[in-house]
Design a protein around this motif. Sequence first.
Motif, PDB file in Angstrom:
ATOM      1  N   GLN A  12       0.688  -1.289   0.050  1.00 52.38           N
ATOM      2  CA  GLN A  12       0.143   0.482  -0.377  1.00 52.38           C
ATOM      3  C   GLN A  12       0.387   0.948  -0.387  1.00 52.38           C
ATOM      4  O   GLN A  12       0.915   2.001  -0.355  1.00 52.38           O
ATOM      5  CB  GLN A  12      -0.874  -0.089   1.269  1.00 52.38           C
ATOM      6  N   THR A  15       2.247   1.903  -3.678  1.00 56.86           N
ATOM      7  CA  THR A  15       1.310   2.256  -4.731  1.00 56.86           C
ATOM      8  C   THR A  15       0.943   3.402  -4.568  1.00 56.86           C
ATOM      9  O   THR A  15       1.033   4.452  -5.187  1.00 56.86           O
ATOM     10  CB  THR A  15       0.137   1.875  -3.953  1.00 56.86           C
ATOM     11  N   PHE A  16       1.684   4.223  -3.398  1.00 53.74           N
ATOM     12  CA  PHE A  16       1.378   5.786  -2.952  1.00 53.74           C
ATOM     13  C   PHE A  16       2.752   6.107  -3.446  1.00 53.74           C
ATOM     14  O   PHE A  16       3.330   7.258  -4.656  1.00 53.74           O
ATOM     15  CB  PHE A  16       1.545   5.954  -1.646  1.00 53.74           C
ATOM     16  N   PHE A  17       3.642   5.649  -3.375  1.00 54.66           N
ATOM     17  CA  PHE A  17       5.065   6.242  -4.016  1.00 54.66           C
ATOM     18  C   PHE A  17       5.977   5.744  -5.424  1.00 54.66           C
ATOM     19  O   PHE A  17       5.997   6.535  -6.193  1.00 54.66           O
ATOM     20  CB  PHE A  17       6.192   5.466  -2.900  1.00 54.66           C
ATOM     21  N   SER A  19       3.558   6.555  -8.241  1.00 50.72           N
ATOM     22  CA  SER A  19       3.310   7.693  -8.850  1.00 50.72           C
ATOM     23  C   SER A  19       4.658   8.917  -8.973  1.00 50.72           C
ATOM     24  O   SER A  19       4.660  10.649  -9.715  1.00 50.72           O
ATOM     25  CB  SER A  19       2.166   9.097  -8.351  1.00 50.72           C
ATOM     26  N   LYS A  20       5.958   8.529  -7.948  1.00 53.84           N
ATOM     27  CA  LYS A  20       7.132   9.506  -8.035  1.00 53.84           C
ATOM     28  C   LYS A  20       7.970   9.119  -8.829  1.00 53.84           C
ATOM     29  O   LYS A  20       8.273   8.172  -9.477  1.00 53.84           O
ATOM     30  CB  LYS A  20       7.243   9.300  -6.421  1.00 53.84           C
TER      31      LYS A  20
ATOM     32  N   ARG B 814       2.062  14.089  -6.128  1.00 54.78           N
ATOM     33  CA  ARG B 814       0.770  13.340  -6.945  1.00 54.78           C
ATOM     34  C   ARG B 814      -0.010  13.023  -6.819  1.00 54.78           C
ATOM     35  O   ARG B 814       0.085  12.093  -5.273  1.00 54.78           O
ATOM     36  CB  ARG B 814       2.176  13.015  -7.865  1.00 54.78           C
ATOM     37  N   GLU B 816      -2.196   9.819  -7.039  1.00 52.91           N
ATOM     38  CA  GLU B 816      -2.883   8.788  -8.059  1.00 52.91           C
ATOM     39  C   GLU B 816      -3.962   8.366  -7.174  1.00 52.91           C
ATOM     40  O   GLU B 816      -4.089   7.849  -5.870  1.00 52.91           O
ATOM     41  CB  GLU B 816      -2.017   7.846  -7.519  1.00 52.91           C
ATOM     42  N   TRP B 924      -2.886   3.956   4.105  1.00 52.96           N
ATOM     43  CA  TRP B 924      -1.200   3.160   3.904  1.00 52.96           C
ATOM     44  C   TRP B 924      -0.851   4.070   4.408  1.00 52.96           C
ATOM     45  O   TRP B 924       0.715   3.121   4.972  1.00 52.96           O
ATOM     46  CB  TRP B 924      -1.289   3.634   2.400  1.00 52.96           C
TER      47      TRP B 924
END
Lengths: 78, 968
Positions: A12, A15-17, A19-20, B814, B816, B924
């Motif tokens: 999880q 997933t957030f990171f 897009s970096k 960002r 997403e 998260w």
Amino acid sequence: MSPDKLIYQANQIATFFKSKPHAEGVTGVADHINKFWEPRIRRQFFAMIEGGNEGFDPLVVEAAANVRRPSPEEKPAA
Amino acid sequence: MGLITEIDYGTPESKTGKQVTLTVDGKTVTVPEGTSIMRAAMEGGVEIPKLCATDMLDSFGSCRVCLVEIEGRNGTPASCTTQVGEGMVVHTVSERLDTIRRGVMELYVSDHPTGWGENAGTGASEFDRMAEKIGLSENRFGVEGRNHVVAEDAAAGGGVAPGEGALTIDYMVKDESNPYFTYDPSQCIVCSRCVRACADVQGTFALTIEGRGFESRMVASMNEDFVDSECVSCGACVQACPTDALREKAVLEKGMPERSVVTTCAYCGVGCNFKAEVKGDEVIRMMPYKDGKSNHGHSCVKGRFAYGYATHSDRILSPMLREKITDPWREVTWEEALAHTAKEFRRIQHQYGRGSIGGITSSRCTDEETYLVQKLVRQGFGNNNVDTCARVCHSPTGYGLNTTLGTSAGTQDFDSVEETDVMLLIGANPTDAHPVFASRMKKRLREGARIIVIDPRRTDLVRSPHIEAAYHLPIKPGTNVAILTGLAHVIVTEKLYDEAYIRSYCEWDAFEDWAEFVSDPRYSPEETAKVCGVDAETIRQAARLYAAGGNGAIFYGLGVTEHSQGSTAVMGLANLAMATGNIGRNGVGVNPLRGQNNVQGSCDMGSFPHEFPGYRHVATDSVRKIYEDLWGVALDKEPGLRIPNMLDAAVDGTFRGIYIQGEDILQSDPDTTHVAAGLAAMECVVVHDLFLNETARYAHVFLPGSTFLEKDGTFINAERRINLVHKVIEPKARYADWEATQELARALGLDWNYTHPSEIMDEIAATTPTFSGVTFDLLEREGSVQWPCNEKAPLGTPVMHINGIVRGKGNFVRTEYVATDEKVGPRFPLLLTTGRILSQYNVGAQTRRTGNVAWHAEDMLEIHPHDAEDRGIRNGDWVRLSSRSNETTLRALVTDRVAPGVVYTTFHHPETQANVVTTDYTDWATSCPEFKVTAVQIAPSNGPSEWQREYDELTAMSRRIARVEAAE
Ligand code: SF4
Ligand code: SF4
Ligand code: FES
């Protein structure tokens, strides 16, 4: 915690990171784990990564190198 | 201390800058232009009689007892409606004025039989006082009006009701339906103060004046009983009423209070100030305090009336112990309970390691109490295993705002809304959860501001009397990040962003990166519309309005944070505010609406396992050093366990003991079964609370808690305002909560010697940069201050990020969208989302023990008529609500407030256990649970489920107390 839950939570974060930019993402995941995961959980994390890292997002596996190793398990006074 | 009587200036303060000087009865007074003569006179110490005026409301000019003479002007103008003028010479007493006033008052008295005379009503109303002041000595008109009973009869406890041969054909019986106040129409003088308070202050519009002549008086809704009307029982009308027509039942039953103490409401994050009015050692009523900077004299039903839990018979006043959780409880002394706990905690640590115990702080307790619990854990337990239930509520705010703006602080004060032109409300229902602030929002909306509501439900701020949202986006639960990115897409691609602001205050590179990201066609309104289930054009319009409609302010609540992407959504909000330059002045900002009274404070005070007070990471050597020097121990630099981790570790056997202050984790945390398993695996669970709550079913030690009325300290509200809590009565169970924690620390061998919470605050100030200027003396002097409060801002900081963002430069991130893994499918085709309602509070432990149950006796499941019909469910039917985790039953409320495919319920009652069906998916970043989205199915049912019945039995079992003598 259950291995599934640990993998789930690690992924999880990944997933957030995702897009970096890649390098930033790798440090991001490692920093996050260092900052918030208690040694017991990091210990379990390493055991699982070393035991074949199955189920982990590649970003997590890559970040593992930058995760701080917790001091060995404290032995309770007998 | 005596009873505090706040001065009523008769009309609101004028906010203009220009000063005007006049004389009133020979006294020179200088006031701002636009002030009424009445207010100017009062400021000069001259009280003009009045009945229809009060300073919470605009003047009305109907009673005519406030007349004055002005030199050089004809007639006798009403002082409440006449503004001051430069050089004016006003006389408030003269033969002529006395005569007129007496005449008016005599007429009023003739239509107000029970309000005139020693034994009538409380005999202490404003009306009684005015009659006396005006010097009324006779009533030539009699009291046989058609709308009331004869005074003597009333005094004898009765009167002649209509139809009994009496002439009192317009008589209306007293309305006692509201649990907290009565309405006696025969005492109403039709001043309409209540009607105006309901409209202008509260914004509910439940009251009107009906009829003419003797028939005329105030009625609720369509002449209904108060309890069945639209009245939300905020108490503003009772406070405004100059007679005893509207009066608190407690005052009528027990008489007028004798002394008052100013304190802060312990319910929600608005943090209203009240005067607790007391007789003997009993609280008679809570009166909203006009100097309260967050409420300015307004209140809601919880703070104003629902304090009865403090004296409820369910309160446990003695410490208790038991060997096993299946044993009955045994009452013991504090000494025994504390010694036992200390011994157990030390044994467990000896046996299982230093990290095998921990503590939970409460967002209902004071800052000082929270500070002590985390200190106990860090200094006394030697680890960082401290957490708080605010995790289930606002940790994503901290993380999200910190990443973008450099501080977890909400950006504004409440007063800022007065300058807002466009409100963007997402995932919050302030009219129920933050009622007093909602009234401010509604007032601003009536003045012409516009509102965009993003919420799966049609809440009151979408449509209610005198409110109509400009746009309502009823998004599918769980799609916040998608809609925010969609709004950003419109703002960026249509170039509605504020380039000058971004260039001066934000990282331009970060902006460009973010702008490129959101401009991707997959975030276009059309694509977003598909994901969120709303109309594309409305997304466009809403984005344009927020970006270009003037001062734009974002307000958000649990509907944003309680999601697997909670932190991401908060960043999305900050991105929007920065991009449009809506940061750093009045009327704008990103405003989290915090749930419980001290969520803000408990987070500020270092309740998280990775942070010391002031949000400083435990791994930072310089910060650890501050505390190590002061506390004289080495501190752990590793983050501790969060609540869900503690429970996992308990199941794994490495976590065995916990001290829980003022929280009910079994009921407030998601996935009840998992929490129960974790608690059951522990060897020493200490619950420190007012009642045997649900968590106490698994406790071995119970320490009785104290209510906010029984302690000194501070709460911090949603605008970072540090409000004082003053002890009103002595602790009923010997110790205020901070004292109990101190005693526990001492039993563990720590040398703590605080004699008053102010000394704890001194320690906080000495160690936390954002609090360095705070002392109880300062708070007493100022009433309250907003942190940061230090050398740079000695009186606190109402608005953050003025002249630059705290982080240095604002950071765009960002965002997403990732669909939650909790998906609907054929077996669970509906989405459940949860919320709260006005009269109940959180898990309801307090409000369920007050008269507030009159409005919300049980949790109901809101279902759209279409979904209900498909399943053959009618309004009021029992339905079974099942998810992948579990099932429960509750009753159906069929309504189109929810969209098809969505069901909604509250979680105020333990019998419902809405949380047994919610998932254990979490945010998260912060492990904040995803309360707001669960895939479910519903079906008709015959009544409570097997599980609920079993649960009830277990509850009864676990609450047995063996009444043996304490000191054996
Ligand atoms: S109920 Fe009280 S406040 Fe309302 S109109 Fe009557 S006298 Fe005035
Ligand atoms: S519950 Fe909230 S809004 Fe109501 S009185 Fe208390 S602090 Fe104010
Ligand atoms: S107080 Fe001025 S008219 Fe009533």
